[in-house]
Write an enzyme that holds these catalytic residues in place. Structure first.
Site, PDB file in Angstrom:
ATOM      1  N   ASP B  36       0.853  -1.151  -0.146  1.00  0.00           N
ATOM      2  CA  ASP B  36       0.096  -0.036  -0.085  1.00  0.00           C
ATOM      3  C   ASP B  36       0.786   1.133   0.191  1.00  0.00           C
ATOM      4  O   ASP B  36       0.237   2.410   0.203  1.00  0.00           O
ATOM      5  CB  ASP B  36      -0.879   0.042   1.201  1.00  0.00           C
ATOM      6  CG  ASP B  36      -0.214  -0.021   2.481  1.00  0.00           C
ATOM      7  OD1 ASP B  36       0.704   0.048   2.588  1.00  0.00           O
ATOM      8  OD2 ASP B  36      -0.965  -0.059   3.576  1.00  0.00           O
ATOM      9  N   GLY B  37       2.309   1.041  -0.230  1.00  0.00           N
ATOM     10  CA  GLY B  37       3.017   2.411  -0.133  1.00  0.00           C
ATOM     11  C   GLY B  37       3.473   2.793   1.164  1.00  0.00           C
ATOM     12  O   GLY B  37       4.248   3.514   1.120  1.00  0.00           O
ATOM     13  N   GLU B  38       3.179   2.015   2.294  1.00  0.00           N
ATOM     14  CA  GLU B  38       3.754   2.556   3.598  1.00  0.00           C
ATOM     15  C   GLU B  38       5.185   1.998   3.774  1.00  0.00           C
ATOM     16  O   GLU B  38       5.470   0.951   3.123  1.00  0.00           O
ATOM     17  CB  GLU B  38       2.929   2.048   4.767  1.00  0.00           C
ATOM     18  CG  GLU B  38       1.328   2.541   4.716  1.00  0.00           C
ATOM     19  CD  GLU B  38       0.680   2.392   5.970  1.00  0.00           C
ATOM     20  OE1 GLU B  38       1.147   1.635   6.712  1.00  0.00           O
ATOM     21  OE2 GLU B  38      -0.587   2.772   5.925  1.00  0.00           O
ATOM     22  N   ARG B  94      12.672  26.900  -2.826  1.00  0.00           N
ATOM     23  CA  ARG B  94      12.470  27.910  -3.622  1.00  0.00           C
ATOM     24  C   ARG B  94      11.312  28.625  -3.134  1.00  0.00           C
ATOM     25  O   ARG B  94      11.551  29.824  -3.812  1.00  0.00           O
ATOM     26  CB  ARG B  94      12.336  27.150  -4.988  1.00  0.00           C
ATOM     27  CG  ARG B  94      13.582  26.368  -5.520  1.00  0.00           C
ATOM     28  CD  ARG B  94      13.604  26.180  -6.836  1.00  0.00           C
ATOM     29  NE  ARG B  94      13.431  24.634  -7.148  1.00  0.00           N
ATOM     30  CZ  ARG B  94      13.887  24.117  -8.140  1.00  0.00           C
ATOM     31  NH1 ARG B  94      14.304  25.024  -9.233  1.00  0.00           N
ATOM     32  NH2 ARG B  94      13.790  22.933  -8.266  1.00  0.00           N
ATOM     33  N   HIS B 129      18.024  32.172  -1.918  1.00  0.00           N
ATOM     34  CA  HIS B 129      17.662  33.354  -2.793  1.00  0.00           C
ATOM     35  C   HIS B 129      17.529  34.529  -1.883  1.00  0.00           C
ATOM     36  O   HIS B 129      18.532  35.447  -1.567  1.00  0.00           O
ATOM     37  CB  HIS B 129      16.789  33.031  -3.887  1.00  0.00           C
ATOM     38  CG  HIS B 129      16.473  33.998  -4.818  1.00  0.00           C
ATOM     39  ND1 HIS B 129      15.569  34.307  -5.899  1.00  0.00           N
ATOM     40  CD2 HIS B 129      17.103  35.273  -5.226  1.00  0.00           C
ATOM     41  CE1 HIS B 129      15.599  35.160  -6.611  1.00  0.00           C
ATOM     42  NE2 HIS B 129      16.691  36.000  -6.226  1.00  0.00           N
ATOM     43  N   LYS B 191      18.560  36.662 -18.823  1.00  0.00           N
ATOM     44  CA  LYS B 191      17.492  35.638 -19.028  1.00  0.00           C
ATOM     45  C   LYS B 191      16.121  36.410 -18.588  1.00  0.00           C
ATOM     46  O   LYS B 191      16.059  37.533 -17.814  1.00  0.00           O
ATOM     47  CB  LYS B 191      17.875  34.633 -17.839  1.00  0.00           C
ATOM     48  CG  LYS B 191      16.500  33.784 -17.868  1.00  0.00           C
ATOM     49  CD  LYS B 191      16.707  32.619 -16.730  1.00  0.00           C
ATOM     50  CE  LYS B 191      16.234  32.611 -15.373  1.00  0.00           C
ATOM     51  NZ  LYS B 191      16.894  31.816 -14.563  1.00  0.00           N
ATOM     52  N   ARG B 193      12.068  35.389 -18.133  1.00  0.00           N
ATOM     53  CA  ARG B 193      11.143  34.275 -17.791  1.00  0.00           C
ATOM     54  C   ARG B 193       9.724  34.961 -18.043  1.00  0.00           C
ATOM     55  O   ARG B 193       9.545  35.738 -17.357  1.00  0.00           O
ATOM     56  CB  ARG B 193      10.963  33.760 -16.224  1.00  0.00           C
ATOM     57  CG  ARG B 193      10.709  32.654 -15.991  1.00  0.00           C
ATOM     58  CD  ARG B 193      10.623  32.327 -14.519  1.00  0.00           C
ATOM     59  NE  ARG B 193      12.215  32.131 -14.016  1.00  0.00           N
ATOM     60  CZ  ARG B 193      12.446  30.397 -14.248  1.00  0.00           C
ATOM     61  NH1 ARG B 193      11.583  29.666 -14.662  1.00  0.00           N
ATOM     62  NH2 ARG B 193      13.547  30.154 -13.723  1.00  0.00           N
TER      63      ARG B 193
END
Lengths: 295, 295
Positions: B36-38, B94, B129, B191, B193
């Site tokens: 089950d992903g556990e 980020r 940043h 750059k 964006r």
């Protein structure tokens, strides 16, 4: 205090339904994934001064946990007075003790983690085995809702001469309760779990039950090993094709096909985890508990 | 106090190397996933009275977070006196402000979460940043290690007449530092964006640089949109095939092929995230910081 409901996309249909039933409005959120797998979450609803219920089923805990926590933190930053979690399916309850030295007690860590981010919790039939209450794992106020009555009603309405079947002694009390609500008889099979992970289930003499429709009931069906062994035992005893019923339909990829191949009839589940087998609506059962904790 | 190192499987080769360099022994753990992903985690090493450093790169935060937290809790239960995290790559830096109302400040939530489970943190070139220090996000003692010198050495040793290339003004200070260490010139491109997510990079007149080998440097390469636009600008200016260098090689599936197609030369990265492009070993740079915090 006015309440608000928010949901991650996978639980959105369930939340929409619960919102209609409870009268708690469902607000908008936006979620995205960056190419590196990081999640982005934005709450568009006004949360200021409101009690917020997050509706998130935790069947894929890895991919749900961070968005849920981000949401909980964001909602608080936006001025929510309380933040609760409605988790139709709650993960990480199976490792309820250390079976071997050094094992992580994941139930306790996961419960402790969620308890830090939300103020209350409502869930449906959590897998409590050695724990006797959710309060042993979650330190926040909680309400546990049971699907037994809804399952019994479905059986009564849809199954011809049902015979409820439990795979092992562990399921007896729960199965007896559903059977009594459904007005149906039940049998308990005996399960042996071998060291290599295989499961063997043996059936008693079922000769007198050949005119009945077996309904195999389990709380969580994931790899479906237990259910598969049970269906095989029933097929071996020349019973009619068994209805396979689960509260939480986690079904791994092959599980469904293996069950069909072994002679299973219809698969039926509640809608705590979205799945093609969903047939029993448990959202109405949550209304009272959610209203009590959110309002 | 004797120290111990433990690692999740994906970071095991890195941890083995760091263990040899630092003299801190690497203990055994076992991890598994249920159908089950556990996650299931077991610590086999003796942790009692020891300071434990968990070595886990967080490039796939969803699948690493719970095993890491389970491990941290288990190690404490087993009597560890302190638990630290060596994360060669640290995720979720980020989103360092709310660009739109209602956005989850994931850097702060993720940092707060990890700070609750470990006592100290060592990482390499975190993407800071708008934050000026990791202490603004992590409330625990931390050491930040820089890969600049190791990258400069690699450039000096492997690139014929290198010209370092930064995609935007944001990278100027960092790029100038690496260039100076490598004894190489550098240029900064510009750059833009666009709102639709596309990135456009324009190069100045590079006519005088046709005999040099461009080395495009970035800290994280994931979708590689910026690096791709930079390589295209360089190819358009008829430069030699560019060496593409990243600290953290997150490279999404198509990124590598797109870079090749655009005319990129060799891809080079440090070993903070396991990837075919790994060529610069940064484990030696961690030894001092790890010894300082773990011992």
């Amino acid at each position: 205090m006015s309440a608000l409901m928010l949901a991650l996309s996978e639980t959105l249909p369930f939340a929409r339904h619960l919102s209609e039933l409870s009268g708690i409005p469902l607000g908008q959120i936006e979620t995205r994934r960056f190419p590196d797998g990081e999640a982005w979450v934005r709450v568009e609803a006004d949360c200021k001064g409101r009690s917020v219920a997050l509706v998130v089923s935790l069947d894929r805990p890895d991919s749900r946990l961070l968005p849920l926590i981000f949401l909980a933190d964001a909602v608080r930053d936006l001025g929510a007075t309380r933040v609760g979690l409605v988790a139709p399916y709650l993960a990480y309850l199976r490792q309820d003790r250390r079976f071997h030295t050094g094992e992580a007690l994941t139930s306790r860590t996961f419960g402790g983690l969620l308890s830090r981010y939300v103020d209350w919790l409502v869930t449906i039939d959590p897998h409590l085995h050695r724990y006797t209450s959710l309060g042993q794992v979650y330190t926040i106020p909680n309400r546990v809702v049971h699907a037994a009555e809804a399952m019994a009603v479905w059986i009564r309405d849809h199954v011809d001469r049902p015979l409820l079947v439990g795979p092992d002694e562990e399921s007896r009390q729960w199965l007896a309760d559903i059977a009594s609500r459904a007005g149906a008889p039940y049998v308990i099979l005996s399960k042996v779990r071998h060291d290599d992970g295989t499961v063997e289930v043996t059936a008693p003499d079922l000769h007198d039950h050949h005119q009945q429709t077996p309904v195999v009931v389990d709380d969580i069906v994931s790899s479906a090993r237990t259910m598969l062994a049970t269906v095989k035992a029933l097929t071996g005893a020349r019973m009619r094709p068994a209805v396979c019923m689960a509260v939480h339909a986690l079904f791994s990829a092959q599980a469904e096909e293996q069950l069909r191949h072994a002679g299973a009839g219809r698969l039926v589940s509640t809608n705590t985890v979205p799945h093609a087998s969903n047939a029993i609506d448990v959202a109405p059962l949550l209304v009272e508990a959610v209203n009590e904790l959110a309002l």
